[in-house]
Design an enzyme around this catalytic site. Structure first.
Site, mmCIF file in Angstrom:
data_model
loop_
_atom_site.group_PDB
_atom_site.id
_atom_site.type_symbol
_atom_site.label_atom_id
_atom_site.label_comp_id
_atom_site.label_asym_id
_atom_site.label_seq_id
_atom_site.Cartn_x
_atom_site.Cartn_y
_atom_site.Cartn_z
ATOM 1 N N ASP A 1 1.855 9.837 -21.155
ATOM 2 C CA ASP A 1 2.796 10.377 -22.119
ATOM 3 C C ASP A 1 3.237 9.202 -23.008
ATOM 4 O O ASP A 1 2.978 8.039 -22.689
ATOM 5 C CB ASP A 1 3.983 10.980 -21.365
ATOM 6 C CG ASP A 1 5.150 11.274 -22.272
ATOM 7 O OD1 ASP A 1 4.967 12.045 -23.233
ATOM 8 O OD2 ASP A 1 6.249 10.737 -22.029
ATOM 9 N N ASP B 1 6.620 9.133 -25.567
ATOM 10 C CA ASP B 1 8.067 8.944 -25.669
ATOM 11 C C ASP B 1 8.724 8.972 -24.294
ATOM 12 O O ASP B 1 8.605 9.948 -23.557
ATOM 13 C CB ASP B 1 8.683 10.045 -26.551
ATOM 14 C CG ASP B 1 8.208 9.957 -27.993
ATOM 15 O OD1 ASP B 1 8.353 8.887 -28.596
ATOM 16 O OD2 ASP B 1 7.684 10.967 -28.500
#
Length: 226
Positions: free
Chosen positions: A10, A12
């Site tokens: 991922d 953020d």
């Protein structure tokens, strides 16, 4: 191809700490939609979701126009902040992230990918700003998939990399990342420095928890084999 393994990150809250920019932009979006600002905690709870889903969760019962205006205002404010501060200042890498990506990228059997709720344009700008274009063999962004926790992004990443689910791991900081990975049949590592609580990551099915970036290569070895 059977010896290869895929590590999907991922962005953020996992690779970069963009919370300041996200909170600023989301409250600008709320203002654009004529809505009251929300707390940092509330806004960070939806990080990882695609923007339309995030808008609906942040403003339950809001009109479609309000949700659209929020999304439009968010995109504009995020872009302006990124342009004003620069990508690396608005979304700084977490300590140890670059070193860990470099270590993993140096392993012949390890392929790297990304699965993010960001737009492809925003993702490309961020990756280019850090010079990481050659690190990743697959980039999955919100433009082309249903929102997390749908397994769509991970399944597409596996297909593009030519790696079986049994030899892949999803690494993220939110329950949406963990649920997405589990739904795709891959192992999952939750990170403790992001936007969702560790207990929530474990409850969502995280197989391992990393408390610092340097732990990630060994946790991957534990899950997939050295």
């Amino acid at each position: 191809m059977g010896d290869l393994r895929l590590v999907i990150f991922d962005v953020d809250g996992t690779l970069v700490d963009s919370q300041g920019t996200i909170v600023l932009a989301m409250n600008a979006g709320l203002k654009h939609a004529g809505l009251a600002p929300l707390s940092r905690e509330k806004i960070l709870s939806i990080v990882g979701l695609s923007l339309p889903e995030a808008a609906e969760l942040l403003v339950p019962g809001g009109t479609p126009q309000q949700h659209a205006d929020l999304a439009e205002g968010y995109r504009r404010a995020y872009r302006l902040e990124r342009e004003a501060a620069g990508p690396t200042k608005s979304s700084p890498l977490y300590p140890g992230a670059l070193e860990t990506l470099t270590t993993l990228n140096g392993q012949p059997e390890t392929l790297l990918g990304v699965a993010t709720g960001k737009s492809k344009r925003g993702l490309d700008i961020l990756i280019a700003s850090y010079g990481l274009e050659k690190h990743f063999v697959t980039l999955q962004a919100a433009d082309f998939h249903p929102s997390k926790p749908s397994p769509s992004m991970v399944l597409q990443a596996l297909d593009e990399a030519g790696v079986d689910a049994a030899q892949a791991v999803m690494i993220g900081d939110t329950t949406y990342d963990i649920e997405m990975g589990c739904a795709a049949g891959v192992k999952t590592i939750g990170v403790a420095w992001g936007y969702h609580a560790v207990e929530d990551l474990l409850a969502s099915g995280a197989h391992k928890i990393a408390t610092e970036f340097a732990q990630i290569p060994s946790l991957i070895d534990e899950l997939l084999g050295a």
